[in-house]
Motif scaffolding. Structure first.
Motif, PDB file in Angstrom:
ATOM      1  N   TRP A  70     -16.047 -32.471 -48.520  1.00 38.59           N
ATOM      2  CA  TRP A  70     -15.228 -31.379 -48.006  1.00 38.59           C
ATOM      3  C   TRP A  70     -15.487 -31.209 -46.514  1.00 38.59           C
ATOM      4  N   VAL A  71     -14.506 -30.703 -45.817  1.00 40.21           N
ATOM      5  CA  VAL A  71     -14.619 -30.528 -44.369  1.00 40.21           C
ATOM      6  C   VAL A  71     -14.727 -29.046 -44.055  1.00 40.21           C
ATOM      7  N   ALA A  72     -15.732 -28.687 -43.262  1.00 39.75           N
ATOM      8  CA  ALA A  72     -15.936 -27.302 -42.848  1.00 39.75           C
ATOM      9  C   ALA A  72     -16.827 -27.298 -41.612  1.00 39.75           C
ATOM     10  N   PHE A  73     -16.627 -26.292 -40.780  1.00 44.78           N
ATOM     11  CA  PHE A  73     -17.297 -26.261 -39.480  1.00 44.78           C
ATOM     12  C   PHE A  73     -18.127 -24.999 -39.289  1.00 44.78           C
ATOM     13  N   SER A  74     -19.303 -25.191 -38.721  1.00 44.30           N
ATOM     14  CA  SER A  74     -20.109 -24.073 -38.244  1.00 44.30           C
ATOM     15  C   SER A  74     -19.720 -23.816 -36.785  1.00 44.30           C
ATOM     16  N   ASP A  75     -20.209 -22.716 -36.211  1.00 42.80           N
ATOM     17  CA  ASP A  75     -19.930 -22.447 -34.793  1.00 42.80           C
ATOM     18  C   ASP A  75     -20.443 -23.590 -33.922  1.00 42.80           C
ATOM     19  N   ALA A  76     -21.621 -24.107 -34.264  1.00 40.38           N
ATOM     20  CA  ALA A  76     -22.191 -25.212 -33.487  1.00 40.38           C
ATOM     21  C   ALA A  76     -21.330 -26.469 -33.595  1.00 40.38           C
ATOM     22  N   ASP A 107     -18.345 -26.068 -31.306  1.00 35.31           N
ATOM     23  CA  ASP A 107     -18.762 -26.175 -29.902  1.00 35.31           C
ATOM     24  C   ASP A 107     -19.054 -27.614 -29.496  1.00 35.31           C
ATOM     25  N   ALA A 108     -19.419 -28.450 -30.471  1.00 38.50           N
ATOM     26  CA  ALA A 108     -19.786 -29.832 -30.170  1.00 38.50           C
ATOM     27  C   ALA A 108     -18.594 -30.791 -30.148  1.00 38.50           C
ATOM     28  N   ILE A 109     -17.412 -30.313 -30.521  1.00 41.40           N
ATOM     29  CA  ILE A 109     -16.245 -31.197 -30.528  1.00 41.40           C
ATOM     30  C   ILE A 109     -15.761 -31.411 -29.096  1.00 41.40           C
ATOM     31  N   PRO A 110     -15.756 -32.646 -28.614  1.00 42.06           N
ATOM     32  CA  PRO A 110     -15.324 -32.896 -27.229  1.00 42.06           C
ATOM     33  C   PRO A 110     -13.805 -32.827 -27.077  1.00 42.06           C
ATOM     34  N   LYS A 111     -13.379 -32.512 -25.887  1.00 43.20           N
ATOM     35  CA  LYS A 111     -11.938 -32.432 -25.599  1.00 43.20           C
ATOM     36  C   LYS A 111     -11.253 -33.787 -25.756  1.00 43.20           C
ATOM     37  N   THR A 112     -12.013 -34.859 -25.729  1.00 41.06           N
ATOM     38  CA  THR A 112     -11.432 -36.199 -25.881  1.00 41.06           C
ATOM     39  C   THR A 112     -10.948 -36.475 -27.299  1.00 41.06           C
ATOM     40  N   ILE A 169      -8.694 -27.595 -33.149  1.00 45.71           N
ATOM     41  CA  ILE A 169      -9.177 -26.579 -34.084  1.00 45.71           C
ATOM     42  C   ILE A 169     -10.305 -25.735 -33.503  1.00 45.71           C
ATOM     43  N   THR A 170     -10.839 -26.108 -32.362  1.00 43.88           N
ATOM     44  CA  THR A 170     -11.924 -25.305 -31.789  1.00 43.88           C
ATOM     45  C   THR A 170     -11.451 -23.907 -31.411  1.00 43.88           C
ATOM     46  N   SER A 171     -10.211 -23.781 -30.984  1.00 38.39           N
ATOM     47  CA  SER A 171      -9.700 -22.454 -30.605  1.00 38.39           C
ATOM     48  C   SER A 171      -9.262 -21.644 -31.826  1.00 38.39           C
ATOM     49  N   THR A 172      -8.776 -22.316 -32.865  1.00 34.22           N
ATOM     50  CA  THR A 172      -8.296 -21.598 -34.059  1.00 34.22           C
ATOM     51  C   THR A 172      -9.408 -21.325 -35.059  1.00 34.22           C
ATOM     52  N   ARG A 173     -10.509 -22.077 -34.948  1.00 35.08           N
ATOM     53  CA  ARG A 173     -11.621 -21.958 -35.899  1.00 35.08           C
ATOM     54  C   ARG A 173     -11.143 -22.182 -37.330  1.00 35.08           C
ATOM     55  N   ARG A 174     -10.184 -23.088 -37.476  1.00 33.34           N
ATOM     56  CA  ARG A 174      -9.684 -23.451 -38.808  1.00 33.34           C
ATOM     57  C   ARG A 174     -10.791 -24.164 -39.589  1.00 33.34           C
ATOM     58  N   LEU A 175     -10.808 -23.968 -40.900  1.00 36.37           N
ATOM     59  CA  LEU A 175     -11.790 -24.580 -41.794  1.00 36.37           C
ATOM     60  C   LEU A 175     -13.225 -24.177 -41.459  1.00 36.37           C
ATOM     61  N   ALA A 176     -13.392 -22.922 -41.129  1.00 33.98           N
ATOM     62  CA  ALA A 176     -14.744 -22.411 -40.869  1.00 33.98           C
ATOM     63  C   ALA A 176     -15.534 -22.367 -42.165  1.00 33.98           C
ATOM     64  N   MET A 177     -16.818 -22.631 -42.056  1.00 32.92           N
ATOM     65  CA  MET A 177     -17.689 -22.589 -43.238  1.00 32.92           C
ATOM     66  C   MET A 177     -17.663 -21.193 -43.854  1.00 32.92           C
ATOM     67  N   ASP A 178     -17.871 -21.144 -45.155  1.00 31.51           N
ATOM     68  CA  ASP A 178     -17.988 -19.883 -45.880  1.00 31.51           C
ATOM     69  C   ASP A 178     -16.727 -19.029 -45.821  1.00 31.51           C
ATOM     70  N   THR A 179     -15.561 -19.698 -45.725  1.00 31.49           N
ATOM     71  CA  THR A 179     -14.296 -18.978 -45.810  1.00 31.49           C
ATOM     72  C   THR A 179     -13.525 -19.511 -47.014  1.00 31.49           C
ATOM     73  N   PRO A 180     -12.670 -18.672 -47.617  1.00 33.92           N
ATOM     74  CA  PRO A 180     -11.909 -19.134 -48.782  1.00 33.92           C
ATOM     75  C   PRO A 180     -11.052 -20.361 -48.496  1.00 33.92           C
ATOM     76  N   GLU A 181     -10.518 -20.468 -47.286  1.00 31.09           N
ATOM     77  CA  GLU A 181      -9.638 -21.607 -46.975  1.00 31.09           C
ATOM     78  C   GLU A 181     -10.372 -22.936 -46.958  1.00 31.09           C
ATOM     79  N   SER A 182     -11.676 -22.911 -46.718  1.00 27.67           N
ATOM     80  CA  SER A 182     -12.423 -24.167 -46.644  1.00 27.67           C
ATOM     81  C   SER A 182     -13.144 -24.515 -47.950  1.00 27.67           C
TER      82      SER A 182
END
Length: 196
Positions: free
Chosen positions: A56-62, A65-70, A77-90
């Motif tokens: 499964w795919v899910a992201f912490s704040d760190a 922050d580590a995803i490069p613009k390249t 998704i860094t601005s939308t915070r989509r698929l954040a850990m511990d959310t129902p959508e993820s």
């Protein structure tokens, strides 16, 4: 049984259920039958003594922050915070919930291997054969299949337990691309390929 499809050795095989998460399922026009078919397949596999794993795919704040613009696909998704850990959508879809003893790995990119210890965990369990189910066909399935083949796994893809936004892409991959590195079968045919 087709002579070209080898028998599946239950003891060294794992079904990988990948990216069956609400946020990803919304990319499909209707996922009801897909989820039901995958749940039935998981029940069959478990009853046959085959291991089940989840990716499964899910992201912490760190992670954000580590995803490069390249990175074109993930930097958005860094601005939308989509698929954040511990959310129902993820979360893994409730109809396909893990059971005790199942393998679960969290990733932060498309493929199941690239940002996880999946390969090491499979080796520890003496798994050399993978059965793939997931969303999307052009995303996690394509990336994971390529990587698994390069790591010398025998791979089966359950055509009707995978889906993509467009059926044309799904069909092209299943009919023209995947057969070069995997055995493309249906969930209904899976029991035919299970060895004793």
């Amino acid at each position: 049984m087709s002579e070209s499809v080898p028998t599946i050795d239950r003891r060294h095989t794992m079904l990988l259920v990948m990216d069956y998460q609400p946020a990803i399922l919304t990319n499909l026009s209707d996922s009801t039958d897909l989820i039901a078919r995958t749940a039935e397949t998981m029940t069959l596999v478990r009853n046959e003594g085959i291991a089940v794993g989840y990716v499964w795919v899910a992201f912490s704040d760190a992670d954000y922050d580590a995803i490069p613009k390249t990175n074109k696909g993930f930097s958005a998704i860094t601005s939308t915070r989509r698929l954040a850990m511990d959310t129902p959508e993820s979360a893994i879809h409730a109809a396909l919930a893990p059971e005790p003893g199942d393998l679960i790995v969290r990733k932060i990119r498309v493929g199941a291997f690239s940002t996880t210890d999946l390969h090491q965990q499979l080796q520890q369990r003496e798994i050399d054969t993978l059965i793939l189910a997931g969303i999307s066909t052009s995303g996690v399935i394509l990336s994971t299949l390529r990587d698994a083949a390069d790591k010398d796994y025998r791979v089966y893809v359950l055509e009707d337990c995978c889906a993509d936004r467009t059926s044309e892409v799904h069909n092209l991959l299943m009919q023209k691309v995947f057969p070069n590195q995997a055995y493309v079968i249906s969930s209904a045919d899976l029991p035919v390929y299970l060895g004793d």
